[in-house]
Design a protein around this motif. Structure first.
Motif, mmCIF file in Angstrom:
data_model
loop_
_atom_site.group_PDB
_atom_site.id
_atom_site.type_symbol
_atom_site.label_atom_id
_atom_site.label_comp_id
_atom_site.label_asym_id
_atom_site.label_seq_id
_atom_site.Cartn_x
_atom_site.Cartn_y
_atom_site.Cartn_z
ATOM 1 N N SER A 371 0.832 -1.099 0.046
ATOM 2 C CA SER A 371 0.084 -0.068 -0.097
ATOM 3 C C SER A 371 0.807 1.277 -0.092
ATOM 4 O O SER A 371 0.607 2.205 -0.603
ATOM 5 N N VAL A 372 1.879 1.372 0.797
ATOM 6 C CA VAL A 372 2.716 2.406 0.816
ATOM 7 C C VAL A 372 3.541 2.557 -0.663
ATOM 8 O O VAL A 372 3.712 3.701 -1.065
ATOM 9 N N GLU A 373 3.867 1.551 -1.277
ATOM 10 C CA GLU A 373 4.486 1.568 -2.568
ATOM 11 C C GLU A 373 3.290 2.207 -3.631
ATOM 12 O O GLU A 373 3.842 3.030 -4.521
ATOM 13 N N ARG A 374 1.933 1.696 -3.623
ATOM 14 C CA ARG A 374 1.083 2.273 -4.516
ATOM 15 C C ARG A 374 1.061 3.712 -4.065
ATOM 16 O O ARG A 374 0.676 4.590 -5.063
ATOM 17 N N LEU A 375 1.049 4.181 -2.712
ATOM 18 C CA LEU A 375 0.895 5.569 -2.406
ATOM 19 C C LEU A 375 2.018 6.378 -3.391
ATOM 20 O O LEU A 375 1.695 7.370 -3.600
ATOM 21 N N ARG A 376 3.142 5.729 -3.024
ATOM 22 C CA ARG A 376 4.376 6.602 -3.802
ATOM 23 C C ARG A 376 4.516 6.671 -5.103
ATOM 24 O O ARG A 376 4.977 7.398 -5.781
ATOM 25 N N SER A 377 3.774 5.692 -5.749
ATOM 26 C CA SER A 377 3.802 5.658 -7.104
ATOM 27 C C SER A 377 2.493 6.359 -7.871
ATOM 28 O O SER A 377 2.507 6.530 -8.893
ATOM 29 N N HIS A 378 1.595 7.049 -6.826
ATOM 30 C CA HIS A 378 0.399 7.615 -7.220
ATOM 31 C C HIS A 378 0.852 8.932 -7.754
ATOM 32 O O HIS A 378 1.668 9.659 -7.319
ATOM 33 N N SER A 379 -0.067 9.267 -8.757
ATOM 34 C CA SER A 379 0.335 10.610 -9.232
ATOM 35 C C SER A 379 -0.073 11.772 -8.370
ATOM 36 O O SER A 379 0.610 12.734 -8.444
ATOM 37 N N ALA A 380 -0.915 11.684 -7.498
ATOM 38 C CA ALA A 380 -1.156 12.609 -6.595
ATOM 39 C C ALA A 380 -0.028 12.905 -5.728
ATOM 40 O O ALA A 380 0.249 13.771 -5.159
ATOM 41 N N TYR A 381 0.666 11.746 -5.384
ATOM 42 C CA TYR A 381 1.817 11.701 -4.341
ATOM 43 C C TYR A 381 2.869 12.554 -5.103
ATOM 44 O O TYR A 381 3.564 13.556 -4.370
ATOM 45 N N LYS A 382 3.112 12.290 -6.273
ATOM 46 C CA LYS A 382 4.103 12.964 -7.278
ATOM 47 C C LYS A 382 3.770 14.312 -7.367
ATOM 48 O O LYS A 382 4.800 15.191 -7.277
ATOM 49 N N THR A 383 2.718 14.803 -7.506
ATOM 50 C CA THR A 383 2.177 16.042 -7.550
ATOM 51 C C THR A 383 2.393 16.757 -6.289
ATOM 52 O O THR A 383 2.799 17.990 -6.481
ATOM 53 N N PHE A 384 2.251 16.263 -5.267
ATOM 54 C CA PHE A 384 2.388 16.905 -3.883
ATOM 55 C C PHE A 384 3.753 17.240 -3.862
ATOM 56 O O PHE A 384 4.150 18.257 -3.415
ATOM 57 N N MET A 385 4.684 15.984 -4.077
ATOM 58 C CA MET A 385 6.093 16.308 -3.874
ATOM 59 C C MET A 385 6.686 17.449 -4.877
ATOM 60 O O MET A 385 7.628 18.109 -4.479
ATOM 61 N N ASN A 386 6.272 17.412 -6.025
ATOM 62 C CA ASN A 386 6.658 18.282 -6.922
ATOM 63 C C ASN A 386 6.284 19.817 -6.749
ATOM 64 O O ASN A 386 6.913 20.837 -7.405
ATOM 65 N N ARG A 387 5.205 20.062 -5.963
ATOM 66 C CA ARG A 387 4.689 21.324 -5.541
ATOM 67 C C ARG A 387 5.692 22.209 -4.570
ATOM 68 O O ARG A 387 5.690 23.366 -4.705
ATOM 69 N N TRP A 388 6.719 21.479 -4.306
ATOM 70 C CA TRP A 388 7.558 22.156 -3.367
ATOM 71 C C TRP A 388 8.761 22.407 -4.166
ATOM 72 O O TRP A 388 9.694 21.471 -4.533
ATOM 73 N N SER A 389 8.887 23.906 -4.148
ATOM 74 C CA SER A 389 10.133 24.518 -5.054
ATOM 75 C C SER A 389 11.265 24.357 -4.234
ATOM 76 O O SER A 389 11.782 25.258 -3.942
ATOM 77 N N LEU A 390 11.791 23.178 -4.251
ATOM 78 C CA LEU A 390 13.116 23.063 -3.499
ATOM 79 C C LEU A 390 14.412 23.750 -4.017
ATOM 80 O O LEU A 390 14.937 24.379 -3.395
ATOM 81 N N PRO A 391 14.448 23.689 -5.521
ATOM 82 C CA PRO A 391 15.542 24.713 -6.075
ATOM 83 C C PRO A 391 15.650 25.950 -5.658
ATOM 84 O O PRO A 391 16.542 26.566 -5.425
ATOM 85 N N VAL A 392 14.139 26.464 -5.872
ATOM 86 C CA VAL A 392 14.009 27.931 -5.555
ATOM 87 C C VAL A 392 14.263 28.171 -3.985
ATOM 88 O O VAL A 392 15.102 29.060 -4.002
ATOM 89 N N TYR A 393 13.905 27.582 -3.202
ATOM 90 C CA TYR A 393 14.203 27.528 -1.916
ATOM 91 C C TYR A 393 15.673 27.567 -1.601
ATOM 92 O O TYR A 393 16.180 28.404 -0.789
ATOM 93 N N PHE A 394 16.503 26.488 -2.328
ATOM 94 C CA PHE A 394 17.763 26.544 -2.040
ATOM 95 C C PHE A 394 18.363 27.577 -2.682
ATOM 96 O O PHE A 394 19.592 28.180 -1.945
#
Length: 713
Positions: A371-394
């Motif tokens: 279930s955790v693997e399905r969560l991490r491969s879900h498109s919504a999970y990737k969308t949530f992680m990509n919303r964090w502009s880490l390069p801009v913050y750095f």
């Protein structure tokens, strides 16, 4: 036959005739396997001369020719009869070929008949297969029609009921599953297209009844009803419909109330408090579904569920991954967009860490690793992680840290008063910038590689700045005290870097990189220390050169010693010159000022370098002056002998009768002995100072020469 004749010729060629007895060799000497010309001649010379051997070989050669002619004559008749024996062979071959041709024609005729029969059989088998396929299609169409009639009849029966009958729904689901299978097998037929509206109506009605049953089960928390409903959804392959229904009916209203900007502002805990309310939804609204769809062995410790563990779990559902999580992400993106904004790096840092903790907590609520693997491969999970502009913050943090450090590099070198480790402001700022990269309010695990690179860049930039001081001539505008402080700070930085990376950096890299020890304690830190050491060494050379220059400047007074004694009638020197005590005063003053701060290795190295340089210069000056004195003395002696004058070419003292040149040599001898005592006062022996032994030897020679001239020959 010919082969028999050939065999006989071969046997005869190997049966050589026996040579006459009077010859010096036998037939065996010629036919042995190890025969060689050199060996044959060597063995025959033991009992015959070369001329005899030549004559015997000629005799045996004639014997061989006679034997060959006899062999040809013996088999000549057989060769002549060979062509006569082939007469009539063509007729025999023709008689054999005719029956073989008849057999070939019969074989072709039979093969043609067999091919014709095989073709007819394959055609009939193909027709039978087509008929069987058409019959199967017809049976499926009839089954489809029966299933449609049954389902429509059961739907009419259900509509007459006041409540949802679970047994009817399960029967409808079974027939619908059978209907779907048959429709899939016959999907290309026109009949299927004609009944699409009926299938759509049935599907809509069945899903409507299942929705009612699902809502009833959720509202009453009836495990049996929910289990039957979910099994029915699984049976008709509509698991996603159940997850979508749960999201719309339960998850969406709850998240709509919780995930709002008003709650974010009013909650005392801020974003963390909102996440806590979101996570409370899972045990309060999802626990029953999770217990039904998860294996009993995977139920969380301490969690109770109204289940009969003897029942098999209903598989194929993951409400947390496909219903709860997408709704959470959708609401966060729509209502709380400010948490993703990197413009305020402090707020972004706090929001990111809080969100990552929330993600970790959500993953722990999943009932299995799959279930955790399905969560991490879900498109919504990737969308949530990509919303964090880490390069801009750095980039923002990089500008903050790098700008602060560059400002310190561009500012005049100044002493810092609030730092117990470093003397200068620039190294203190560098140390603070390194700590800032890995501080709790700045560092993010996802940017570990970038902050590591920034740390390396800061140290490298400091090393380049130190190198620029040396190469650009900027060190001329820096005082010796500042140079010493730079060297001490650089050395302190080298000593503290390993502990910094081990105690501060390494704990934050664990679990992120697999080669932490090699990165932090290995080549990475060693390379930085070597880089700093490479520029600290030349800075130390500048300090040593400055001190040496001050010391060497006093040695110029040694050149004036001849002027002090030539034609001045000065007394014989009994004490060293005043300048000798001044030679090492700059070194002593430097050590008194900075000795307590300098590491022992720097102090010893610079002292040794200074003493070596001063001694070399003193040796050069002494050698030049004494050589000049000797040349002058020799020139005057030659002039005296030429004029045969009774006067002494070098003035003498009326008291002692010593010449001026002897006084000069004696003064140099006294000065060199005093210089030696000064060096020993610094804790260095003559063996440790390069050139000192040579200088002492030169001084002793000068003193001896002065005494010899005083006492006479």
């Amino acid at each position: 036959t010919y082969r028999a004749l050939a065999d006989r010729a071969m046997e005869s060629s190997l049966d050589l005739p026996e040579p006459p007895r009077e010859l010096c060799f036998s037939r065996g000497d010629l036919v042995r396997d190890s025969f060689s010309v050199d060996g044959f001649v060597s063995s025959c010379r033991h009992h015959a001369s070369l001329e005899t051997l030549r004559t015997d070989l000629g005799v045996y050669f004639n014997t061989l020719k006679s034997a060959l002619i006899e062999l040809i004559n013996q088999d000549y008749a057989d060769f002549l009869r060979l062509s006569a024996n082939l007469v009539g062979v063509d007729k025999v071959i023709g008689n054999v070929a005719n029956p073989l041709t008849d057999v070939q024609q019969q074989f072709k005729s039979v093969k043609s008949l067999l091919d014709e029969a095989t073709g007819i059989m394959e055609t009939k088998l193909g027709d039978r297969m087509v008929m069987r396929q058409r019959r199967a299609i017809l049976e499926r169409l009839m089954s489809i029609d029966r299933s449609l009639v049954k389902i429509e009849r059961m739907q009419q029966q259900q509509q007459m009921e006041s409540s949802v009958d679970q047994q009817i729904i399960e029967r409808m689901a079974g027939e619908f599953n059978h209907l779907q299978f048959n429709v899939t097998q016959c999907r290309q037929l026109p009949y299927i297209e004609s009944i699409r509206p009926r299938i759509a109506t049935i599907t809509s009605g069945l899903q409507h009844h299942l929705q009612q049953l699902f809502d009833v089960g959720l509202s009453s928390r009836d495990v049996s009803t929910l289990r039957r409903c979910l099994r029915t959804y699984s049976l008709i392959d509509k698991s996603q419909a159940a997850e979508s229904l749960f999201r719309q009916s339960r998850v969406s209203p709850y998240m709509e109330r919780v995930i709002t900007m008003t709650n974010l502002v009013s909650n005392p805990k801020g974003l963390s408090g909102v996440y806590e309310i979101i996570l409370d939804f899972i045990p309060s609204h999802c626990s029953l579904l999770l217990d039904i769809t998860a294996s009993p062995s995977l139920i969380l410790i301490g969690q109770t569920a109204p289940l009969d563990f003897n029942d098999e779990p209903v598989t194929g559902f993951d409400f947390l991954v496909f219903a709860v999580w997408p709704e959470i992400v959708s609401r966060l993106e729509a209502q709380l967009q400010t948490i993703f904004a990197p413009g305020d790096p402090q707020a972004f840092h706090k929001s990111y860490l809080t969100s990552m903790k929330f993600v970790s907590s959500f993953e722990r609520l999943c009932r299995s690793q799959s279930s955790v693997e399905r969560l991490r491969s879900h498109s919504a999970y990737k969308t949530f992680m990509n919303r964090w502009s880490l390069p801009v913050y750095f980039q923002i943090r990089f500008q903050e840290i790098a700008t602060q450090f560059e400002s310190a590099l561009e500012s005049p070198i100044s002493i810092v008063s609030d730092d117990s480790h470093f003397f200068l402001q620039v190294t203190s700022v560098l140390w603070k910038c390194l700590h800032a990269c890995w501080s709790e309010n700045v560092f993010l695990p996802s940017l570990a590689h970038r902050f590591w690179k920034l740390s390396v860049q800061l140290v490298s930039r400091f090393a380049v700045w130190l190198g620029d001081i040396i190469s650009s001539g900027y060190q001329e505008r820096i005082t010796t005290d500042q140079l010493v402080q730079l060297i001490i700070d650089g050395d302190t930085l080298c000593e503290r870097l390993p502990s910094f990376f081990t105690e501060v950096v390494s704990p934050k890299l664990e679990g992120i990189t697999d080669n932490v020890q090699n990165l932090v304690s290995g080549n990475g830190v060693v390379g930085l220390r070597e880089l700093l050491a490479g520029v600290i060494g030349p800075l130390g050379d500048c300090v040593a050169d400055r001190v040496c220059g001050l010391c060497i400047g006093s040695l110029d007074d040694a050149k004036t010693i001849p002027r002090l004694y030539r034609h001045t009638n000065r007394e014989v020197p009994t004490k060293p010159s005043i300048f000798v005590d001044k030679v090492l005063l700059p070194l002593q003053a430097f050590l008194n000022t900075h000795g307590s701060m300098l590491p022992t290795r720097f102090k010893d190295d610079w002292t040794a370098r200074c003493l070596n340089a001063v001694t070399d210069r003193y040796l050069s000056i002494t050698g030049d002056v004494l050589t000049s004195v000797k040349k002058t003395e020799d020139s005057l002696m030659r002039l005296k002998r030429t004029r045969k004058a009774p006067s002494n070419p070098t003035a003498t003292s009326g008291i002692s009768g010593i010449t001026d040149d002897s006084k000069i040599r004696l003064q140099f001898s006294l000065d060199i002995q005093q210089y030696r005592q000064l060096i020993e006062q610094h804790g260095h022996s003559a063996k440790k100072v390069a050139g000192l032994n040579e200088l002492l030897t030169l001084g002793d020679a000068a003193g001896t020469a002065a005494l010899q001239q005083t006492n006479g020959p």
